[in-house]
Motif scaffolding. Structure first.
Motif: not given
Length: 106
Positions: A11, A15, A39, A42-43, A46, A60
């Motif tokens: 990630t 970014e 994203t 995904l964050h 995470t 995150s």
């Protein structure tokens, strides 16, 4: 390496890619902003894994905020950059050793 650290590298790299001014804008706009939803997911994953592993998760959290606000041109650029740096730094940190024994002797 834990899965949360691997996701921080992934990630964070993504970014940083989105922080490249014209390329990042082309990716976001070209995907009709769906990349920001990806994203965000995904964050969030995470974040959960980092909290479960007792690792720092502030990158995150900022990534989730970035995903929500990145449609604003200049703000999105700076948020992508800061988030990418924070994620890379926390991914590169060595894990802390947690001691299970009490060092205080009565």
């Amino acid at each position: 390496m834990t899965s949360s650290r691997a996701l921080k590298w992934i990630t964070g790299s993504f970014e940083i890619l989105l922080a490249i001014p014209i390329l990042g804008a082309a990716i976001v706009i070209g995907s009709w902003y769906t990349v920001l939803g990806l994203t965000f997911i995904l964050h969030a994953v995470t974040l959960v894994l980092s909290a479960k592993n007792k690792e720092p998760f502030y990158g995150s959290v900022l990534g989730i905020v970035t995903s929500a606000l990145a449609w604003i041109p200049f703000l999105g650029w700076i948020l992508h950059l800061i988030t990418g740096i924070l994620l890379m730094v926390t991914a590169a940190q060595k894990p802390r050793q947690v001691s299970n024994h009490n060092t205080y002797q009565a």
